[in-house]
Design an enzyme around this catalytic site. Structure first.
Site, PDB file in Angstrom:
ATOM      1  N   GLN A   1       1.966  -2.426   6.008  1.00 43.99           N
ATOM      2  CA  GLN A   1       2.354  -1.113   6.544  1.00 43.99           C
ATOM      3  C   GLN A   1       2.710  -1.148   8.027  1.00 43.99           C
ATOM      4  OE1 GLN A   1      -0.512   1.957   5.683  1.00 43.99           O
ATOM      5  NE2 GLN A   1       0.469   2.443   3.730  1.00 43.99           N
ATOM      6  N   PHE A   2       1.906  -1.833   8.817  1.00 41.64           N
ATOM      7  CA  PHE A   2       2.150  -1.969  10.256  1.00 41.64           C
ATOM      8  C   PHE A   2       1.795  -3.393  10.652  1.00 41.64           C
ATOM      9  CE2 PHE A   2       1.313   2.518   9.642  1.00 41.64           C
ATOM     10  CZ  PHE A   2       2.222   3.152  10.484  1.00 41.64           C
TER      11      PHE A   2
ATOM     12  N   LEU B   1      -6.036  -1.465  -0.431  1.00 44.92           N
ATOM     13  CA  LEU B   1      -5.922  -1.647   1.018  1.00 44.92           C
ATOM     14  C   LEU B   1      -6.545  -2.993   1.376  1.00 44.92           C
ATOM     15  CD1 LEU B   1      -6.949   1.923   2.233  1.00 44.92           C
ATOM     16  CD2 LEU B   1      -4.697   1.067   1.604  1.00 44.92           C
TER      17      LEU B   1
ATOM     18  N   HIS C   1      -1.294   0.148  15.431  1.00 40.32           N
ATOM     19  CA  HIS C   1      -0.069   0.545  14.745  1.00 40.32           C
ATOM     20  C   HIS C   1       1.170   0.194  15.565  1.00 40.32           C
ATOM     21  CE1 HIS C   1      -3.016   2.923  12.566  1.00 40.32           C
ATOM     22  NE2 HIS C   1      -2.108   3.301  11.699  1.00 40.32           N
TER      23      HIS C   1
ATOM     24  N   PRO D   1      -5.695  -9.403   8.899  1.00 40.98           N
ATOM     25  CA  PRO D   1      -6.577  -9.887   7.823  1.00 40.98           C
ATOM     26  C   PRO D   1      -5.895 -10.901   6.905  1.00 40.98           C
ATOM     27  CG  PRO D   1      -6.790  -7.515   8.057  1.00 40.98           C
ATOM     28  CD  PRO D   1      -5.620  -7.928   8.900  1.00 40.98           C
TER      29      PRO D   1
ATOM     30  N   GLU E   1      -4.848  -6.470   2.858  1.00 38.35           N
ATOM     31  CA  GLU E   1      -3.670  -7.259   3.233  1.00 38.35           C
ATOM     32  C   GLU E   1      -3.797  -8.726   2.833  1.00 38.35           C
ATOM     33  OE1 GLU E   1      -3.440  -3.491   5.217  1.00 38.35           O
ATOM     34  OE2 GLU E   1      -5.071  -4.975   5.164  1.00 38.35           O
TER      35      GLU E   1
ATOM     36  N   ILE F   1      -1.574  -6.864   9.669  1.00 39.04           N
ATOM     37  CA  ILE F   1      -1.347  -8.155   9.018  1.00 39.04           C
ATOM     38  C   ILE F   1      -2.427  -9.170   9.372  1.00 39.04           C
ATOM     39  CG2 ILE F   1       0.069  -9.334  10.770  1.00 39.04           C
ATOM     40  CD1 ILE F   1       1.943 -10.177   8.448  1.00 39.04           C
TER      41      ILE F   1
ATOM     42  N   GLU G   1       0.839  -1.197   0.000  1.00 35.55           N
ATOM     43  CA  GLU G   1       0.000   0.000   0.000  1.00 35.55           C
ATOM     44  C   GLU G   1       0.878   1.253   0.000  1.00 35.55           C
ATOM     45  OE1 GLU G   1      -3.140  -2.548   2.735  1.00 35.55           O
ATOM     46  OE2 GLU G   1      -2.193  -0.733   3.566  1.00 35.55           O
TER      47      GLU G   1
END
Length: 326
Positions: free
Chosen positions: A82-83, A58, A129, A89, A60, A87, A29
């Site tokens: 991203q964070f 967007l 996050h 999902p 995952e 992860i 992303e």
């Protein structure tokens, strides 16, 4: 040599891998024109183009699922999540497919992919996050899990991960992405997966850590040694699964005491496994029970108290003193 931050070392490794092997592609992303949320892929879209640096929706689960299909068909994808909190999902893809394809296909297929995941907290980010849930993946057979603590190791371990024929979860400690610089060789080099580093030798106690906590642990060790007549050995685990039992056992056999420091919560954290294995293999050499210094067993909190959630210098100091005075 160049003096790089950790995130610059990651970027340098990605560039080296893509230049060396045209099968290497990046997915994630905002990693293309924007260069990623942490700018880890900055400049790669311009150099390699939209077919090798791919901005994804967007989604995952879709990022990881697509990467599995690409990997089993001959490409070498490096997806970015991203964070770490994002992860989840994709957890079903990671556990049911990424980790199992080689066994399920009886070796016919492998999944040569590296899943890059910024992890850890204390960066003043919103909920989900600031996760340190590395145990989920270290617990899963079929996955190699790596967590560097320095720019030199970040580049070398990431390049080693790109050479692997099996999947690697590459955890990047985002709190220290830009915290300091270090001499990093230009060009291609690797740091071996599965090998810990004795970053400081000592004789009285072994302290084991990784990622963000390694530097903070070293700071505490320096203060403890400056005020007490003790010598402390510090091990950077680097690879969390499979972790380097030989280096840890050799150190604990010498010192007779061990402390594990990590940012993940204590309940079933990797420190519990390390403590159990030390107790099994070094019981006759141990002078004290193995101590763990971890985050508290609650979800990562928001800004006001997040610094108190993770191991503080005071709690790390107390853990070391506990085993020294047992």
């Amino acid at each position: 040599m160049s003096r790089l931050t950790l995130v610059q070392a990651v970027q340098d490794a990605l560039r080296e891998a893509m230049r060396k092997d045209e099968r290497t592609i990046l997915l994630g992303e905002d990693i293309g024109k924007n260069g990623g949320v942490f700018r880890a892929t900055d400049g790669l879209f311009e150099e390699f183009g939209e077919h090798r640096v791919i901005d994804t929706p967007l989604a995952e689960s879709g990022i990881i699922g697509a990467s599995v299909g690409l990997a089993v068909n001959g490409l070498r994808p490096i997806p970015e999540i991203q964070f770490m909190g994002f992860i989840y999902p994709a957890f079903e893809q990671m556990i049911s497919h990424v980790a199992r394809i080689r066994m399920r296909s009886q070796g016919r297929y492998s999944v040569p992919m590296v899943v890059r995941v910024p992890f850890g907290g204390r960066i003043r980010a919103p909920e989900l996050h600031s996760e340190s849930t590395e145990t989920f993946f270290a617990h899963t057979p079929g996955l190699t899990v790596v967590a560097p603590s320095s720019p030199f190791d970040a580049k070398g371990l990431l390049l080693a991960a790109t050479e692997s024929e099996d999947p690697v979860v590459f955890l990047e400690p985002m709190r220290i992405y830009r915290a300091f610089r270090e001499e990093v060789p230009e060009g291609w080099y690797t740091v071996p997966l599965g090998k810990a580093a004795v970053v400081k030798e000592g004789a009285d106690v072994t302290v084991i850590s990784w990622g963000t906590m390694l530097r903070e642990t070293l700071d505490v060790v320096s203060r403890v040694e400056a005020t007490q007549n003790v010598s402390i050995e510090v091990i950077d685990l680097r690879t969390l699964s499979p972790w380097d039992e030989d280096t840890v056992f050799e150190s604990v056999t010498k010192t007779g005491r061990a402390v594990v420091v990590h940012e993940a919560v204590g309940q079933l954290g990797l420190g519990a496994e390390i403590a159990a294995r030390i107790s099994e293999e070094c019981i006759l050499q141990l002078e004290a029970p193995v101590a763990r210094v971890t985050s508290f067993d609650v979800p990562a909190p928001l800004f006001g108290v997040e610094d108190l959630h993770a191991p503080t210098p005071e709690r790390i100091t107390a853990g070391i003193e506990k085993v020294l005075t047992f």
